[in-house]
Motif scaffolding. Sequence first.
Motif, PDB file in Angstrom:
ATOM      1  N   LYS A   1       5.717  -7.557   1.631  1.00  0.00           N
ATOM      2  CA  LYS A   1       4.805  -8.571   2.194  1.00  0.00           C
ATOM      3  C   LYS A   1       4.030  -8.027   3.393  1.00  0.00           C
ATOM      4  N   GLU A   2       4.679  -7.195   4.185  1.00  0.00           N
ATOM      5  CA  GLU A   2       4.137  -6.842   5.500  1.00  0.00           C
ATOM      6  C   GLU A   2       3.361  -5.525   5.519  1.00  0.00           C
ATOM      7  N   VAL A   3       3.257  -4.858   4.371  1.00  0.00           N
ATOM      8  CA  VAL A   3       2.587  -3.551   4.409  1.00  0.00           C
ATOM      9  C   VAL A   3       1.070  -3.729   4.502  1.00  0.00           C
ATOM     10  N   ARG A   4       0.398  -2.678   4.984  1.00  0.00           N
ATOM     11  CA  ARG A   4      -1.057  -2.768   5.189  1.00  0.00           C
ATOM     12  C   ARG A   4      -1.880  -2.424   3.947  1.00  0.00           C
ATOM     13  N   GLY A   5      -1.306  -1.648   3.027  1.00  0.00           N
ATOM     14  CA  GLY A   5      -2.073  -1.184   1.870  1.00  0.00           C
ATOM     15  C   GLY A   5      -2.040  -2.164   0.707  1.00  0.00           C
ATOM     16  N   ILE A   6      -2.538  -1.696  -0.407  1.00  0.00           N
ATOM     17  CA  ILE A   6      -2.588  -2.515  -1.616  1.00  0.00           C
ATOM     18  C   ILE A   6      -1.333  -2.239  -2.458  1.00  0.00           C
ATOM     19  N   VAL A   7      -0.781  -3.304  -3.019  1.00  0.00           N
ATOM     20  CA  VAL A   7       0.446  -3.189  -3.813  1.00  0.00           C
ATOM     21  C   VAL A   7       0.079  -3.252  -5.295  1.00  0.00           C
ATOM     22  N   ILE A   8       0.559  -2.262  -6.051  1.00  0.00           N
ATOM     23  CA  ILE A   8       0.110  -2.082  -7.444  1.00  0.00           C
ATOM     24  C   ILE A   8       1.326  -1.962  -8.364  1.00  0.00           C
ATOM     25  N   HIS A   9       1.356  -2.740  -9.437  1.00  0.00           N
ATOM     26  CA  HIS A   9       2.435  -2.488 -10.410  1.00  0.00           C
ATOM     27  C   HIS A   9       1.886  -1.797 -11.648  1.00  0.00           C
ATOM     28  N   THR A  10       2.785  -1.291 -12.493  1.00  0.00           N
ATOM     29  CA  THR A  10       2.405  -0.446 -13.631  1.00  0.00           C
ATOM     30  C   THR A  10       2.885  -1.023 -14.962  1.00  0.00           C
TER      31      THR A  10
ATOM     32  N   SER B   1       1.636 -10.022  -1.438  1.00  0.00           N
ATOM     33  CA  SER B   1       2.160  -8.718  -0.998  1.00  0.00           C
ATOM     34  C   SER B   1       1.012  -7.844  -0.515  1.00  0.00           C
ATOM     35  N   GLY B   2       1.265  -7.052   0.493  1.00  0.00           N
ATOM     36  CA  GLY B   2       0.290  -6.094   1.009  1.00  0.00           C
ATOM     37  C   GLY B   2      -1.015  -6.753   1.428  1.00  0.00           C
ATOM     38  N   SER B   3      -2.063  -5.926   1.465  1.00  0.00           N
ATOM     39  CA  SER B   3      -3.376  -6.452   1.835  1.00  0.00           C
ATOM     40  C   SER B   3      -4.164  -6.840   0.588  1.00  0.00           C
ATOM     41  N   GLY B   4      -3.513  -6.783  -0.558  1.00  0.00           N
ATOM     42  CA  GLY B   4      -4.152  -7.087  -1.822  1.00  0.00           C
ATOM     43  C   GLY B   4      -3.267  -6.550  -2.927  1.00  0.00           C
ATOM     44  N   CYS B   5      -3.647  -6.808  -4.177  1.00  0.00           N
ATOM     45  CA  CYS B   5      -2.764  -6.343  -5.248  1.00  0.00           C
ATOM     46  C   CYS B   5      -3.561  -5.914  -6.467  1.00  0.00           C
ATOM     47  N   GLY B   6      -2.915  -5.114  -7.261  1.00  0.00           N
ATOM     48  CA  GLY B   6      -3.571  -4.590  -8.446  1.00  0.00           C
ATOM     49  C   GLY B   6      -2.561  -4.160  -9.497  1.00  0.00           C
TER      50      GLY B   6
END
Lengths: 254, 254
Positions: free
Chosen positions: A79-88, A100-105
């Motif tokens: 939740k607290e990270v600055r980057g983008i969170v990406i699942h595969t 989560s993060g500053s955005g997601c992908g």
Amino acid sequence: MKLVCIGSGNVATHLSLAFKAMGADILQVWSRDVKRAGILAALTGSRATSNWSEIDRNADCYLIAVKDDAIASVAAELKEVRGIVIHTSGTTPLSILQGSGSGCGVLYPLQTFSASKAVEITKVPFCVEANSPHNLELVTALASLISPNVYPVDSAQRKILHLSAVFACNFTNHLYAIGQQLLEANGLNFDMLRPLIQETALKVQSSKPSEVQTGPAVRHDEQTLKAHKQLLEGSAEWSQIYEILSNSIKKAHP
Amino acid sequence: MKLVCIGSGNVATHLSLAFKAMGADILQVWSRDVKRAGILAALTGSRATSNWSEIDRNADCYLIAVKDDAIASVAAELKEVRGIVIHTSGTTPLSILQGSGSGCGVLYPLQTFSASKAVEITKVPFCVEANSPHNLELVTALASLISPNVYPVDSAQRKILHLSAVFACNFTNHLYAIGQQLLEANGLNFDMLRPLIQETALKVQSSKPSEVQTGPAVRHDEQTLKAHKQLLEGSAEWSQIYEILSNSIKKAHP
């Protein structure tokens, strides 16, 4: 591009090594199993951890490559990270990463990865999705680092892709395995079947599978179908598979 | 080696061109359809006929490459020839040729042949059988002209090989076709699936399929299996194929 890799399995390993080879900076590898994290960290020149409190919060991307049913709990730790969170994942919707993060992908490689076999990563199609046009550009740029075959695909389409991959990969491999067992049970070597398997897959690289169907079912050769059913009398399971697939071929080619 | 080719389809074409390239002398091509016989005769520098009375009786080998259910009637026309009569079928027993020529044999190429695609003939496994050790030597020598992969296989084993080829080739191609249709119905391109199909076949060139099974069924991932079944609700047929193959994978990998 600074990356944190969450996971240490086949997908995590193949992807993080590919990103590393293209100049990305792998900061950390997180895994529940710190020994496995350590192996991948050593391979990618990064640090290993199994402790969420140690996660670097300033990476550009957090690449989640864990089992589908662990994605939600892993995302909750990011939740607290600055980057983008990406699942595969092929089946998991993008929305599971919301907040989560500053955005997601999503960066879903449509390929089967084994520990023992290198994959030509530039031939792998990557399906990308994100929660904003800006983040989609970022995920696309990330995927483009390692493959020219990047396709924007929404969560609903991605599920269909994953399902079609189950038919074309998981089920076909199981049919190879049935062939293997039929041969071995009759004193024959699976080597004899390998060229046929390869040719069948190569043929559809330039043709549509529906247009190059061969075999007794497409010819409606009832005599051979009957003879095969008799050979399978000892296995109700294989007999059923034979019948259902033959009928489906006959229906598709009336 | 003087050959008469009985048939003008994909198998007849690929085999007679391969034998011709290796120096065999193709005397004649017989086909019910004299125009098709003419095309293959032109390609192999031989004569075309659809008339049994014109068949050269002094060839070394009469290679029958016609539909399975036509082999018996074709063999009946070859009672009086001096050479050995050979069929190329996976399911038909050697005994169907008894009384034809000066002996009989089988030369079964375990491969799928298409009109449009060249096959690397030296990689094709040839299964050979004959009615005497001497004739087996002759059929083996003939097959060895075009491939180093020649296996003596009796009629019962050959049936099993053909059956296993149906699973590993015809059924897998049909599963590719289902993948193709799933994608196309959802605005996705089959190109995305092609690398996965190729990798799945390449993987089992060096591994046993049962040892490299992937996918939700082998992981007993019930959540994904359920989600896929929901996606397939519109097709009772594909839903049934999904269920039966998934259950078979689960059973093989408990």
